[in-house]
Design an enzyme around this catalytic site. Structure first.
Site, PDB file in Angstrom:
ATOM      1  N   LYS A 115      13.161   9.112  88.711  1.00 37.15           N
ATOM      2  CA  LYS A 115      12.852  10.476  89.141  1.00 37.15           C
ATOM      3  C   LYS A 115      14.117  11.281  89.420  1.00 37.15           C
ATOM      4  O   LYS A 115      14.140  12.485  89.193  1.00 37.15           O
ATOM      5  CB  LYS A 115      11.929  10.445  90.355  1.00 37.15           C
ATOM      6  N   LYS A 197       2.351   3.995  74.991  1.00 39.58           N
ATOM      7  CA  LYS A 197       1.026   4.140  75.573  1.00 39.58           C
ATOM      8  C   LYS A 197       0.700   5.609  75.839  1.00 39.58           C
ATOM      9  O   LYS A 197       1.588   6.423  75.951  1.00 39.58           O
ATOM     10  CB  LYS A 197       0.971   3.389  76.923  1.00 39.58           C
ATOM     11  N   LYS A 200       1.031  10.561  80.957  1.00 38.64           N
ATOM     12  CA  LYS A 200       1.067  11.952  81.388  1.00 38.64           C
ATOM     13  C   LYS A 200       2.149  12.742  80.682  1.00 38.64           C
ATOM     14  O   LYS A 200       2.003  13.927  80.440  1.00 38.64           O
ATOM     15  CB  LYS A 200       1.299  12.015  82.904  1.00 38.64           C
TER      16      LYS A 200
END
Ligand code: TRP
Length: 334
Positions: A115, A197, A200
């Site tokens: 992050k 995969k 988001k």
């Protein structure tokens, strides 16, 4: 009798539309666990503030996620489904747990480092202590099983460390939780381009959402990349084709999958037909969930009742832990 069942807790951030990866990777397992365990499922709005400080869409996102969870099969009568910020007890436990967490270990957390890379201009303390808040989510309910994906296992291990340090210092009051999954049953949902995969951060065209209408589902699937097909019998499938097969295995009947498998192996597969079939089977899978979700969300009274009920049940259980914690620390003056 309720109390005898093992306690399960998991959380989901209200930061976007629920996609098929969330459904098969998490939500479907939650639905299966409802009957077997004493389950708490939490919409973690405080966690979303660490990365999404703009709250213009927060309410919409929380309402939609709530309805999507129920539309997917979570039953507010069978599990405790609630919103994190409705339970202030979590914030108080978070405060105590912060004293059990060392700056060095928080800085080394993989998700924190990711992050920091993604939002270098907003490396706030909430981001650093994200795993501590998550620990509070888990420990406040004395959960022992936490259904999460691989990427969250480090957080659960940290939770155990914080709990052990707390217990060591103040007495044995916190239960140690473990990451839980149904092993091989955890279905990986590949992105429509077959690269990685569904997630988001993926391109929306490669991701199927529970909120997608029939036409968007059809469009996305028909646009998925294919080629002219194999020329050698029993070839290895390219990733993008393998991805389509894996989606088909999730939503189509066995004999349908087998037919296209054997067409592929015999070099006479027609990808247009395969995608048409996949699109229809996907629509049959997603549209009932979408319709249930829409009906639930429109029923504002029901939504309110569910959110209030969840908050009450979660607070009641959280308070039990918090009182023991306060007593153990010695926060008692009169
Ligand atoms: N960190 C989790 C995620 O990103 C969400 C989460 C918050 C969570 N609190 C939790 C998961 C407690 C399990 C248990 O997906």
């Amino acid at each position: 009798m309720e109390g005898k069942k093992e306690i399960v807790l998991s959380g989901i951030r209200p930061t976007g539309f629920v996609h098929l990866g969330n459904y098969f990777g998490a939500i479907r397992n939650w639905v299966n666990m409802q009957t077997e365990f004493d389950c708490y499922f939490c919409v973690v709005d405080w966690h979303s503030l660490t990365t999404h400080p703009d709250t213009k869409e927060l309410q919409t996102n929380v309402h939609r996620l709530m309805s999507e969870l129920i539309g997917s099969g979570l039953d507010p009568e069978k599990c405790v489904l609630y919103i994190q910020s409705d339970v202030p007890e979590i914030a108080e436990l978070y405060l105590y747990l912060n004293m059990m967490a060392y700056k060095g270990e928080l800085e080394k957390t993989v998700t924190f480092k990711d992050k920091v890379r993604m939002q270098p201009d907003n490396v706030n303390a909430g981001l650093l202590t994200y795993p501590v808040l998550q620990s509070a989510d888990i420990l406040i309910h004395r959960a022992v099983k936490v259904p999460v994906g691989k990427d969250q296992e480090q957080h659960i291990e940290m939770t155990r460390n914080f709990a052990e340090r707390f217990n060591h210092r103040y007495g044995d009051v916190l239960s140690l939780p473990y990451a839980f999954n149904y092993g091989s049953e955890l279905t990986k949902v590949m992105s429509l381009d077959g690269i990685g995969k569904m997630s988001k951060s993926e391109n929306q065209m490669n991701t199927l959402y529970l909120a997608d209408d029939d036409d968007s589902i059809r469009k996305k699937i028909m646009k998925a990349k294919t080629d002219s097909g194999p020329t050698e019998p029993n070839s290895v499938k390219p990733d993008f084709i393998d991805g389509l097969f894996s989606l088909m295995k999730i939503v189509s009947k066995n004999d349908v999958v087998e037919k296209f498998e054997s067409d592929f192996n015999n070099c006479n597969i027609r990808y247009g037909d395969m995608k048409k079939q996949l699109a229809e089977d996907m629509i049959n899978f997603i549209s009932p969930i979408r319709k249930r979700t829409e009906d639930i969300r429109k029923d504002e009274n029901y939504m309110k009742r569910v959110m209030k009920l969840g908050a009450e049940k979660a607070r009641e259980n959280a308070n039990i832990t918090l009182q023991t914690v306060r007593n153990a620390i010695g926060l008692k003056y009169y």
